[in-house]
Scaffold this active site. Structure first.
Site, PDB file in Angstrom:
ATOM      1  N   CYS A   1     -14.189  16.227  65.887  1.00 24.11           N
ATOM      2  CA  CYS A   1     -12.902  16.578  65.262  1.00 24.11           C
ATOM      3  C   CYS A   1     -11.719  15.668  65.540  1.00 24.11           C
ATOM      4  CB  CYS A   1     -12.553  18.008  65.607  1.00 24.11           C
ATOM      5  SG  CYS A   1     -13.718  19.140  64.834  1.00 24.11           S
TER       6      CYS A   1
ATOM      7  N   LYS B   1      -2.945  23.034  62.900  1.00 26.38           N
ATOM      8  CA  LYS B   1      -4.282  22.698  63.428  1.00 26.38           C
ATOM      9  C   LYS B   1      -4.430  21.183  63.585  1.00 26.38           C
ATOM     10  CE  LYS B   1      -8.421  22.589  64.689  1.00 26.38           C
ATOM     11  NZ  LYS B   1      -8.859  22.951  66.018  1.00 26.38           N
TER      12      LYS B   1
ATOM     13  N   SER C   1     -12.406  26.483  58.475  1.00 26.50           N
ATOM     14  CA  SER C   1     -12.559  25.029  58.639  1.00 26.50           C
ATOM     15  C   SER C   1     -11.186  24.393  58.830  1.00 26.50           C
ATOM     16  CB  SER C   1     -13.178  24.407  57.380  1.00 26.50           C
ATOM     17  OG  SER C   1     -14.450  24.914  57.139  1.00 26.50           O
TER      18      SER C   1
ATOM     19  N   GLU D   1     -15.672  22.967  72.360  1.00 31.65           N
ATOM     20  CA  GLU D   1     -17.093  23.122  72.658  1.00 31.65           C
ATOM     21  C   GLU D   1     -17.304  23.088  74.172  1.00 31.65           C
ATOM     22  OE1 GLU D   1     -19.571  20.626  70.181  1.00 31.65           O
ATOM     23  OE2 GLU D   1     -18.277  21.067  68.475  1.00 31.65           O
TER      24      GLU D   1
ATOM     25  N   GLN E   1     -11.122  12.472  66.050  1.00 32.20           N
ATOM     26  CA  GLN E   1     -10.976  11.278  65.219  1.00 32.20           C
ATOM     27  C   GLN E   1     -10.812  11.662  63.746  1.00 32.20           C
ATOM     28  OE1 GLN E   1     -13.105   7.643  66.015  1.00 32.20           O
ATOM     29  NE2 GLN E   1     -14.002   7.715  63.987  1.00 32.20           N
TER      30      GLN E   1
HETATM   31  P1  NAD Z   1     -21.076  22.228  61.546  1.00 32.36           P
HETATM   32  O1  NAD Z   1     -21.483  21.017  60.821  1.00 32.36           O
HETATM   33  O2  NAD Z   1     -21.649  22.534  62.894  1.00 32.36           O
HETATM   34  O3  NAD Z   1     -21.380  23.519  60.634  1.00 32.36           O
HETATM   35  C1  NAD Z   1     -21.063  23.596  59.273  1.00 32.36           C
HETATM   36  C2  NAD Z   1     -22.188  24.329  58.552  1.00 32.36           C
HETATM   37  O4  NAD Z   1     -21.802  24.573  57.198  1.00 32.36           O
HETATM   38  C3  NAD Z   1     -23.500  23.541  58.474  1.00 32.36           C
HETATM   39  O5  NAD Z   1     -24.541  24.278  59.089  1.00 32.36           O
HETATM   40  C4  NAD Z   1     -23.737  23.362  56.958  1.00 32.36           C
HETATM   41  O6  NAD Z   1     -25.096  23.438  56.583  1.00 32.36           O
HETATM   42  C5  NAD Z   1     -22.956  24.524  56.384  1.00 32.36           C
HETATM   43  N1  NAD Z   1     -22.579  24.350  54.970  1.00 32.36           N
HETATM   44  C6  NAD Z   1     -22.002  23.268  54.395  1.00 32.36           C
HETATM   45  N2  NAD Z   1     -21.769  23.512  53.089  1.00 32.36           N
HETATM   46  C7  NAD Z   1     -22.214  24.758  52.828  1.00 32.36           C
HETATM   47  C8  NAD Z   1     -22.235  25.571  51.664  1.00 32.36           C
HETATM   48  N3  NAD Z   1     -21.735  25.137  50.506  1.00 32.36           N
HETATM   49  N4  NAD Z   1     -22.778  26.807  51.747  1.00 32.36           N
HETATM   50  C9  NAD Z   1     -23.279  27.261  52.924  1.00 32.36           C
HETATM   51  N5  NAD Z   1     -23.277  26.539  54.063  1.00 32.36           N
HETATM   52  C10 NAD Z   1     -22.741  25.297  54.025  1.00 32.36           C
HETATM   53  O7  NAD Z   1     -19.480  22.176  61.637  1.00 32.36           O
HETATM   54  P2  NAD Z   1     -18.547  22.846  62.737  1.00 32.36           P
HETATM   55  O8  NAD Z   1     -18.487  22.004  63.957  1.00 32.36           O
HETATM   56  O9  NAD Z   1     -18.880  24.295  62.860  1.00 32.36           O
HETATM   57  O10 NAD Z   1     -17.126  22.689  62.027  1.00 32.36           O
HETATM   58  C11 NAD Z   1     -16.771  23.463  60.905  1.00 32.36           C
HETATM   59  C12 NAD Z   1     -15.274  23.316  60.660  1.00 32.36           C
HETATM   60  O11 NAD Z   1     -14.558  23.832  61.778  1.00 32.36           O
HETATM   61  C13 NAD Z   1     -14.795  21.878  60.491  1.00 32.36           C
HETATM   62  O12 NAD Z   1     -13.772  21.873  59.530  1.00 32.36           O
HETATM   63  C14 NAD Z   1     -14.236  21.521  61.842  1.00 32.36           C
HETATM   64  O13 NAD Z   1     -13.225  20.557  61.757  1.00 32.36           O
HETATM   65  C15 NAD Z   1     -13.664  22.836  62.296  1.00 32.36           C
HETATM   66  N6  NAD Z   1     -13.588  23.010  63.759  1.00 32.36           N
HETATM   67  C16 NAD Z   1     -14.622  22.633  64.559  1.00 32.36           C
HETATM   68  C17 NAD Z   1     -14.564  22.849  65.934  1.00 32.36           C
HETATM   69  C18 NAD Z   1     -15.693  22.439  66.852  1.00 32.36           C
HETATM   70  O14 NAD Z   1     -15.524  22.557  68.059  1.00 32.36           O
HETATM   71  N7  NAD Z   1     -16.837  21.998  66.362  1.00 32.36           N
HETATM   72  C19 NAD Z   1     -13.460  23.495  66.488  1.00 32.36           C
HETATM   73  C20 NAD Z   1     -12.427  23.895  65.638  1.00 32.36           C
HETATM   74  C21 NAD Z   1     -12.508  23.651  64.276  1.00 32.36           C
HETATM   75  C1  UGA Z   2     -11.139  19.869  70.605  1.00 30.73           C
HETATM   76  C2  UGA Z   2      -9.918  20.716  70.965  1.00 30.73           C
HETATM   77  O1  UGA Z   2      -9.782  20.767  72.377  1.00 30.73           O
HETATM   78  C3  UGA Z   2     -10.046  22.121  70.395  1.00 30.73           C
HETATM   79  O2  UGA Z   2      -8.852  22.862  70.647  1.00 30.73           O
HETATM   80  C4  UGA Z   2     -10.284  22.043  68.888  1.00 30.73           C
HETATM   81  O3  UGA Z   2     -10.467  23.330  68.350  1.00 30.73           O
HETATM   82  C5  UGA Z   2     -11.510  21.196  68.622  1.00 30.73           C
HETATM   83  O4  UGA Z   2     -11.331  19.874  69.196  1.00 30.73           O
HETATM   84  C6  UGA Z   2     -11.786  20.971  67.168  1.00 30.73           C
HETATM   85  O5  UGA Z   2     -10.908  21.109  66.349  1.00 30.73           O
HETATM   86  O6  UGA Z   2     -12.921  20.624  66.926  1.00 30.73           O
HETATM   87  P1  UGA Z   2     -13.620  19.619  71.547  1.00 30.73           P
HETATM   88  O7  UGA Z   2     -13.608  18.358  70.768  1.00 30.73           O
HETATM   89  O8  UGA Z   2     -14.727  20.561  71.361  1.00 30.73           O
HETATM   90  O9  UGA Z   2     -12.272  20.455  71.248  1.00 30.73           O
HETATM   91  O10 UGA Z   2     -13.553  19.293  73.109  1.00 30.73           O
HETATM   92  P2  UGA Z   2     -12.382  18.728  74.063  1.00 30.73           P
HETATM   93  O11 UGA Z   2     -12.464  19.450  75.343  1.00 30.73           O
HETATM   94  O12 UGA Z   2     -11.070  18.716  73.403  1.00 30.73           O
HETATM   95  O13 UGA Z   2     -12.851  17.238  74.334  1.00 30.73           O
HETATM   96  C7  UGA Z   2     -12.820  16.257  73.321  1.00 30.73           C
HETATM   97  C8  UGA Z   2     -13.138  14.902  73.904  1.00 30.73           C
HETATM   98  O14 UGA Z   2     -12.085  14.460  74.751  1.00 30.73           O
HETATM   99  C9  UGA Z   2     -14.399  14.887  74.779  1.00 30.73           C
HETATM  100  O15 UGA Z   2     -15.117  13.704  74.550  1.00 30.73           O
HETATM  101  C10 UGA Z   2     -13.839  14.909  76.176  1.00 30.73           C
HETATM  102  O16 UGA Z   2     -14.704  14.347  77.126  1.00 30.73           O
HETATM  103  C11 UGA Z   2     -12.596  14.077  76.010  1.00 30.73           C
HETATM  104  N1  UGA Z   2     -11.554  14.360  77.042  1.00 30.73           N
HETATM  105  C12 UGA Z   2     -11.000  15.604  77.127  1.00 30.73           C
HETATM  106  C13 UGA Z   2     -11.135  13.349  77.873  1.00 30.73           C
HETATM  107  O17 UGA Z   2     -11.611  12.205  77.792  1.00 30.73           O
HETATM  108  N2  UGA Z   2     -10.169  13.614  78.823  1.00 30.73           N
HETATM  109  C14 UGA Z   2      -9.597  14.836  78.939  1.00 30.73           C
HETATM  110  O18 UGA Z   2      -8.712  15.011  79.807  1.00 30.73           O
HETATM  111  C15 UGA Z   2     -10.027  15.857  78.072  1.00 30.73           C
END
Ligand code: NAD
Ligand code: UGA
Length: 459
Positions: free
Chosen positions: A273, A217, A132, A166, A275
């Site tokens: 993420c 990060k 996370s 994503e 914000q």
């Molecule tokens: P998510 O909400 O999709 O998934 C988290 C999961 O954890 C949920 O399904 C929830 O039910 C589960 N959970 C919560 N507490 C629990 C517990 N005590 N035991 C078991 N399960 C539990 O979240 P996400 O998007 O996968 O993000 C997870 C982390 O990764 C965050 O810290 C986020 O900032 C980071 N991150 C996300 C992305 C992304 O693209 N979504 C990219 C990089 C990093």
């Molecule tokens: C972002 C980072 O790119 C990842 O490296 C990081 O792991 C992740 O956050 C995270 O920590 O969750 P993500 O939010 O999945 O990934 O997608 P992005 O491609 O970064 O886009 C984020 C937002 O910015 C979207 O709404 C996208 O449309 C917007 N965006 C992106 C723009 O408006 N302009 C751009 O040029 C690029």
């Protein structure tokens, strides 16, 4: 330590895809992803992989290949923790909605619950990996919880933040720019580096101290989001000066020091993420009394909110200052293309503003369900769920969504929008037919030739 079994707590957008790729590339390791959310685990186990809880190009194929062989999804959290030598914590870390740091700090209660769960259940030595995104120095708290269990189990804590985006998660995981591992114990670091080493070249696996890893990060996300706010700020200036933001982006992007990526002007960034992580960075800086640092990063969010607001303001003023009773078709609801994730999507805030002006909204998104759209709006608490249901309708056919609409707002850059029969769409709409292209994906001349009143960002 030789790793035979991995447990990942949290079967979300990070845990699911990351572990699927680790399982694919390490067939000798058993990977079990656990979650408290039974519905989510059931969806991960659905025989029909088109029903997985997360849509990511390429993910279903990998799950199909590995599931039941060395990749498992389960709600038996304690069992998976107990059996594993390495445990990833990949749970959500949302912005706090209560108490101290409300609206700014990361809510670490889910992470702490995981640490307590591990401490309670573990009977053998474990490597605990923070996957996370966490505030810098969180490993300290996890360590304290794990080391005060009274048992003689040894825990090594590593920070291994995830950088996938994503929509391109599988691509990003298969060939990452870098993998970052922060830790104290060299043995633990190398155990994790070996797992990634199955497919990531060693020179892309960075080893740092824990605090650098945690802070890198937050910093990476802050820099990425800052680029978007920077180009969005310039987009507004372009609109007043007849400069074209695409041309400006191209011109500056050819400077190798600036680079061409992440310069697409838009309705503002969304996603779970950017914000959250910047607010967290601002909170941490303020908590050390670093007010100039905090103000600097906060401006990225302020500009992003402004960009969303000015998009809806512009739409309303162009429609003769009222959208009351008018049908506005929104193409796209996800925060970016190729995902079904809608968290913090700009579409939610634009829709909410238009609804407050009594618009009727028609939504079409190829991957987002009506239930999600309604939940997103209800979560804001601006009006009752009945009112949202009356005013917002989702469509499974884009041509139905735009029929009789006064205006179309393009909220997500889905590829399919570019190939629609725009002449047919024009004919089915109320006239004058307006398009507000929040993603700059359509061609202005072509749209004008058809007859549309077309406006985009930064032109
Ligand atoms: P998510 O909400 O999709 O998934 C988290 C999961 O954890 C949920 O399904 C929830 O039910 C589960 N959970 C919560 N507490 C629990 C517990 N005590 N035991 C078991 N399960 C539990 O979240 P996400 O998007 O996968 O993000 C997870 C982390 O990764 C965050 O810290 C986020 O900032 C980071 N991150 C996300 C992305 C992304 O693209 N979504 C990219 C990089 C990093
Ligand atoms: C972002 C980072 O790119 C990842 O490296 C990081 O792991 C992740 O956050 C995270 O920590 O969750 P993500 O939010 O999945 O990934 O997608 P992005 O491609 O970064 O886009 C984020 C937002 O910015 C979207 O709404 C996208 O449309 C917007 N965006 C992106 C723009 O408006 N302009 C751009 O040029 C690029």
């Amino acid at each position: 330590m030789k790793i035979n079994k991995i447990c990942c707590i949290g079967a979300g957008y990070v845990g699911g895809p990351t572990m699927a790729v680790i399982a694919k590339k390490n067939p000798e390791i058993q990977v079990t992803i656990v979650d408290i959310n039974e519905e989510r685990i059931a969806a991960w186990n659905d025989e029909d992989v088109s029903n997985l809880p997360i849509y990511e190009p390429g993910l279903a194929e990998i799950v199909e290949e590995t599931r039941g062989k060395n990749l498992f999804f389960s709600t038996e959290i304690n069992k998976a923790i107990d059996e594993a030598e390495m445990i990833f914590i990949s749970v959500n870390t949302p912005t706090k909605t209560y108490g101290k740091g409300k609206g700014m700090a990361a809510d670490l209660k889910y992470v702490e619950l995981c640490a307590r769960n591990i401490a309670e259940v573990a009977t053998t030595d474990k490597i605990v990996v923070e996957k996370s995104t966490l505030p810098v120095r969180t490993a300290q708290a996890i360590k304290s919880i794990l080391h005060n269990t009274g048992s003689d189990v040894n825990f090594s804590i590593l920070s291994n933040p995830e950088f996938l985006a994503e929509g391109t998660a599988i691509e990003d995981l298969l060939s990452p720019d870098r993998v970052l591992i922060g830790g104290e114990s060299e043995d633990a670091i190398e155990s994790l580096a070996n797992i990634y080493g199955s497919w990531v070249p060693q020179d892309r696996i960075l080893r740092t101290n824990v605090w650098s890893s945690e802070l890198s990060k937050l910093t990476a996300n802050a820099f990425l989001a800052q680029r978007i706010s920077s180009i969005n700020a310039i987009s507004e200036l372009c609109e007043h000066t007849e400069a074209n933001v695409n041309e400006v982006a191209r011109a500056i992007g050819m400077d190798s020091r600036i680079g061409p990526k992440f310069l697409n002007a838009s309705i503002g960034f969304g996603g779970s993420c950017f914000q959250k992580d910047i607010l967290n960075l601002v909170y941490i800086a303020r908590s050390y009394g670093l007010n100039q640092v905090a103000d600097y990063w906060e401006q990225v969010i302020i500009l992003n909110d402004h960009q969303k607001r000015r998009f809806s303001d512009n739409l309303i003023s162009t429609l003769y200052n009222t959208v009351s009773g008018k049908k506005i078709a929104m193409l796209g609801w996800a925060f970016k293309k190729d995902t079904n994730d809608t968290r913090e999507s700009a579409a939610i805030y634009v829709a909410d503003h238009l609804l407050s002006e009594q618009a009727n909204i028609a939504v079409y998104d190829p991957k987002v369900s009506d239930k999600k759209v309604q939940n997103d709006l209800n979560y804001l608490n601006t009006r009752t769920s009945e009112e949202n249901r009356d005013l917002v309708t989702s469509y499974s056919d884009p041509y139905e969504a735009v029929k009789d609409a006064h205006a179309i707002a393009i909220m997500t850059e889905w590829d399919e929008f570019k190939t629609y029969d725009w002449k047919k769409i024009y004919e089915s709409m109320k006239k004058p037919a307006f398009i507000f292209d929040g993603r700059n994906i359509l061609n202005k001349e072509e749209m004008n030739d058809i007859g549309f009143e077309y406006s985009s960002i930064g032109k």
